[in-house]
Design a protein around this motif. Structure first.
Motif, PDB file in Angstrom:
ATOM      1  N   HIS A  67      47.310  85.085  28.242  1.00 16.42           N
ATOM      2  CA  HIS A  67      47.880  86.149  27.415  1.00 16.42           C
ATOM      3  C   HIS A  67      48.576  85.599  26.177  1.00 16.42           C
ATOM      4  CE1 HIS A  67      46.937  89.409  30.101  1.00 16.42           C
ATOM      5  NE2 HIS A  67      47.418  88.720  31.127  1.00 16.42           N
ATOM      6  N   CYS A 121      52.108  90.560  32.610  1.00 16.89           N
ATOM      7  CA  CYS A 121      52.036  89.126  32.883  1.00 16.89           C
ATOM      8  C   CYS A 121      53.179  88.306  32.298  1.00 16.89           C
ATOM      9  CB  CYS A 121      50.736  88.517  32.356  1.00 16.89           C
ATOM     10  SG  CYS A 121      49.261  89.096  33.147  1.00 16.89           S
ATOM     11  N   ALA A 169      49.963  82.805  31.728  1.00 16.60           N
ATOM     12  CA  ALA A 169      48.706  82.826  32.476  1.00 16.60           C
ATOM     13  C   ALA A 169      48.192  84.244  32.685  1.00 16.60           C
ATOM     14  CB  ALA A 169      48.904  82.154  33.826  1.00 16.60           C
ATOM     15  N   HIS A 170      46.888  84.344  32.745  1.00 19.40           N
ATOM     16  CA  HIS A 170      46.298  85.608  33.165  1.00 19.40           C
ATOM     17  C   HIS A 170      45.608  85.377  34.507  1.00 19.40           C
ATOM     18  CE1 HIS A 170      44.466  89.440  33.224  1.00 19.40           C
ATOM     19  NE2 HIS A 170      43.271  89.051  32.809  1.00 19.40           N
ATOM     20  N   CYS A 209      46.879  87.648  38.314  1.00 14.83           N
ATOM     21  CA  CYS A 209      47.726  88.086  37.218  1.00 14.83           C
ATOM     22  C   CYS A 209      48.959  88.727  37.833  1.00 14.83           C
ATOM     23  CB  CYS A 209      46.953  89.074  36.348  1.00 14.83           C
ATOM     24  SG  CYS A 209      47.865  89.555  34.903  1.00 14.83           S
TER      25      CYS A 209
HETATM   26 ZN   LIG Z   1      47.219  89.077  33.028  1.00 19.77          ZN
END
Ligand SMILES: [Zn+2]
Ligand SMILES: [Zn+2]
Length: 217
Positions: free
Chosen positions: A164, A89, A122-123, A83
């Motif tokens: 996210h 993020c 993206a996480h 992350c």
């Molecule tokens: Zn994240």
């Protein structure tokens, strides 16, 4: 199907709504007969070299155009990442498009076609960019509704990646309207789905649209 043992696959598999289509050769022949009867009654001369195989080709084309029900297990592979966007993020918006798609509207079984743009923040996991294209095809090669394709793409990405946020924008021409003169010069139909951060933050939606090079109202 080559599915690894991640328990989340159950959720993912529910989201992509696959179904097997065990159609026998006898059934195909029967369907070709129905198509021949309809085409002939509606005016096609089936006794020419060009058209004698048209019912068979039509049924095959319809079957191929709806192969999205059968799914693509390769979509399952996701990659670990970090992350990066401390603390939220937001730096890692990934946007892919235009992704060209063709679908059959479930109200008329006629095509609608256009472009899709898919974005996510993206996480801890990502997928290859080409998988976003496959995901669009998975849901568009069915009897579909434009709005639902967007929802299904977003649902699948959420269950695969737990990102996210997800953004899906589709723009399409609907032949069921245009071919029949209901709206001869039809504008494209646009639908958008926003999840997570995208639902909360207009700035992220603007950023998504500029990444897509799209003007929006
Ligand atoms: Zn994240
Ligand atoms: Zn329609």
């Amino acid at each position: 199907m080559n599915i690894h043992n991640d328990p989340e696959d159950v959720e993912y598999l529910a989201a992509i709504e696959l179904r097997k289509r065990p159609i026998t050769i006898d059934q195909f022949h029967k369907f070709e007969g129905y198509a021949a009867e309809i085409f002939s009654a509606f005016g096609m001369d089936l006794n020419s070299p060009a058209t004698k195989d048209t019912p068979r080709r039509f049924i095959k084309a319809l079957y191929d155009a709806t192969e999205g029900y059968e799914g693509d297990p390769n979509l399952l592979r996701v990659f670990e990442t970090e992350c990066r966007g401390e603390p939220d993020c937001r730096l890692s918006q990934v946007v892919e498009g235009p992704i060209h798609f063709f679908a059959l509207c479930e109200h008329h079984a006629l095509p609608f076609y256009g472009t899709a743009y898919v974005g996510y923040i993206a996480h801890e996991t990502i997928i290859g960019i080409s998988k976003l294209t496959r995901l669009v095809r998975l849901f568009s090669r069915r009897f579909a509704v434009q709005e639902r394709i967007g929802q299904q793409i977003a649902d699948a990405l959420e269950t695969m990646l737990h990102p996210h946020g997800v953004a899906v924008f589709l723009e399409a021409h609907h032949l069921c309207m245009e071919m029949r003169g209901v709206r001869e010069i039809a504008p494209t139909t646009r639908t958008a789905v926003w999840r997570g951060y995208f639902a909360q933050d207009p700035a992220l939606r603007s950023e998504f649209f500029s990444a897509c090079r799209l003007q929006h109202d």
